[in-house]
Design an enzyme around this catalytic site. Structure first.
Site, PDB file in Angstrom:
ATOM      1  N   ILE A  14     142.108  20.990  -6.518  1.00  0.00           N
ATOM      2  CA  ILE A  14     142.290  19.512  -6.288  1.00  0.00           C
ATOM      3  C   ILE A  14     142.577  18.722  -7.389  1.00  0.00           C
ATOM      4  CG2 ILE A  14     139.779  18.948  -6.317  1.00  0.00           C
ATOM      5  CD1 ILE A  14     142.154  17.769  -3.654  1.00  0.00           C
ATOM      6  N   SER A  36     136.153  22.118 -18.317  1.00  0.00           N
ATOM      7  CA  SER A  36     136.290  22.995 -17.346  1.00  0.00           C
ATOM      8  C   SER A  36     136.247  24.477 -18.112  1.00  0.00           C
ATOM      9  CB  SER A  36     137.768  23.036 -16.610  1.00  0.00           C
ATOM     10  OG  SER A  36     137.919  24.215 -15.813  1.00  0.00           O
ATOM     11  N   ARG A  37     135.539  25.257 -17.132  1.00  0.00           N
ATOM     12  CA  ARG A  37     135.423  26.805 -17.930  1.00  0.00           C
ATOM     13  C   ARG A  37     136.657  27.302 -18.171  1.00  0.00           C
ATOM     14  NH1 ARG A  37     131.360  29.732 -13.733  1.00  0.00           N
ATOM     15  NH2 ARG A  37     132.680  28.533 -12.333  1.00  0.00           N
ATOM     16  N   LYS A  90     134.753  13.899  -2.957  1.00  0.00           N
ATOM     17  CA  LYS A  90     134.020  14.064  -1.698  1.00  0.00           C
ATOM     18  C   LYS A  90     133.909  15.540  -1.451  1.00  0.00           C
ATOM     19  CE  LYS A  90     137.062  16.289   0.795  1.00  0.00           C
ATOM     20  NZ  LYS A  90     137.000  17.586   1.448  1.00  0.00           N
ATOM     21  N   ASP A 168     133.859  20.760   4.977  1.00  0.00           N
ATOM     22  CA  ASP A 168     134.644  20.245   3.824  1.00  0.00           C
ATOM     23  C   ASP A 168     135.848  19.358   4.419  1.00  0.00           C
ATOM     24  OD1 ASP A 168     135.258  20.632   0.599  1.00  0.00           O
ATOM     25  OD2 ASP A 168     136.904  21.121   1.789  1.00  0.00           O
TER      26      ASP A 168
END
Length: 306
Positions: A14, A36-37, A90, A168
């Site tokens: 996303i 971020s990993r 969201k 979701d």
């Protein structure tokens, strides 16, 4: 005018599909860092540890959190305690209580907290709300059916506790519903279909007060369906393409057949909120999901694997 620096936290599908292009096209924002990993964005400073980012980049006043709901609270809390404004993908959290905690923290520290609902920014939602404002609602039905393998390929977290399953995407429909109806509704019944090997539902049928019903399903292949049909005393309104196309009595009236305007509108709204020193946290879509998970009849269906 100089653009405000923002960091994206959680560089997954996303973020890459929607957030990065929206920021790149915005006159308000500069993508100054990512956390971020694994994921990165070309040409942007990348961190793998959020605490390190907060310590090393006091020049970035805003963080946009694109992580799954379960880990998001810890990041949002840390950001607010470090004096950063926070924008939440969201749903805004895994539970209502944790978002209330973030609201209080942002308020006490004079920071902006924005719980985003991207589907409310769809092209036809505002004109639909205006058209319904002075009309009597007789019946509403939501059909929200899509392919989880297309939109969440291999993302097992959506079927883990807190992942919300079919809610979701379904919460997108509920965010539109709660925006356009002149009067609030509440859930009265729900039937939730759980795959035998999963912890969250893959389909749901909901009944609300006010003669409102919804059909959510994550197993639809081929063309995807994101429709809301509203019968009124003055004709029938329909929202197609996830709220981006408005029809009245079957005739196109407003909107555009694309979802790509939603995230740019979110970032424009975040810029307004930060400038005004305000927050925006509407939890009504999430309340309906929580009610469905509390009230819903659980039905076991066939196992699901990506």
């Amino acid at each position: 005018m100089a653009r405000t620096k923002v960091a994206l936290v959680g560089i997954g599908k996303i973020a890459l599909d929607q957030h990065v292009p929206a920021i790149a096209a915005s006159p308000d924002w500069e993508l100054a860092a990512t956390v971020s990993r694994k994921g990165t964005v070309a040409g942007v400073s990348a961190y793998t540890d959020f605490a390190s980012f907060l310590a090393e980049r006091p020049d970035v006043p805003v963080v946009s959190l694109c992580l799954p709901p379960v880990p998001r609270f810890d990041y949002a809390e840390a950001a607010l305690k470090a004096g950063r404004h926070a924008m939440l993908e969201k749903p805004p959290g895994a539970t209502l209580a944790e978002v209330h905690t973030l609201q209080a923290l942002a308020r006490d520290r004079g920071l902006t907290l924005y719980a985003t609902w991207h589907s409310r920014m769809a092209h036809a939602v505002a004109p639909a709300k205006a058209w319904l404002a002075d009309r009597a609602i007789r019946k509403v039905h939501i059909t929200w059916r899509e392919d989880v393998r297309k939109w969440h390929p291999g993302q097992d977290w959506v079927f883990e506790p807190g992942g919300m399953g079919v809610f979701d995407p379904g919460i997108n429909a509920l965010s539109i519903l709660t925006e356009i109806l002149p009067d609030p509704v509440h859930l009265t019944r729900a039937r939730l279909e759980f795959p035998a090997n999963r912890q969250t539902p893959i389909a749901a049928q909901l009944t609300f007060s006010g003669n409102v019903t919804a059909d959510f399903d994550w197993r639809q292949e081929g063309p995807q369906t994101w429709d809301i049909d509203v019968d009124t005393d003055a004709g029938r309104l329909a929202l197609r393409m996830g709220g981006n196309v408005l029809e009245i009595d079957g005739q196109p009236m407003a909107g555009e057949n694309t979802i790509m305007g939603e995230y740019p509108a979110l970032y424009a709204r975040m810029a307004q909120l930060v400038r005004a020193g305000e927050s925006e946290v509407d939890l009504s879509p999430m309340v309906h999901v929580a009610d469905a998970l509390t009230l819903g009849e659980r039905v076991t269906t066939v196992a699901f694997d990506f």
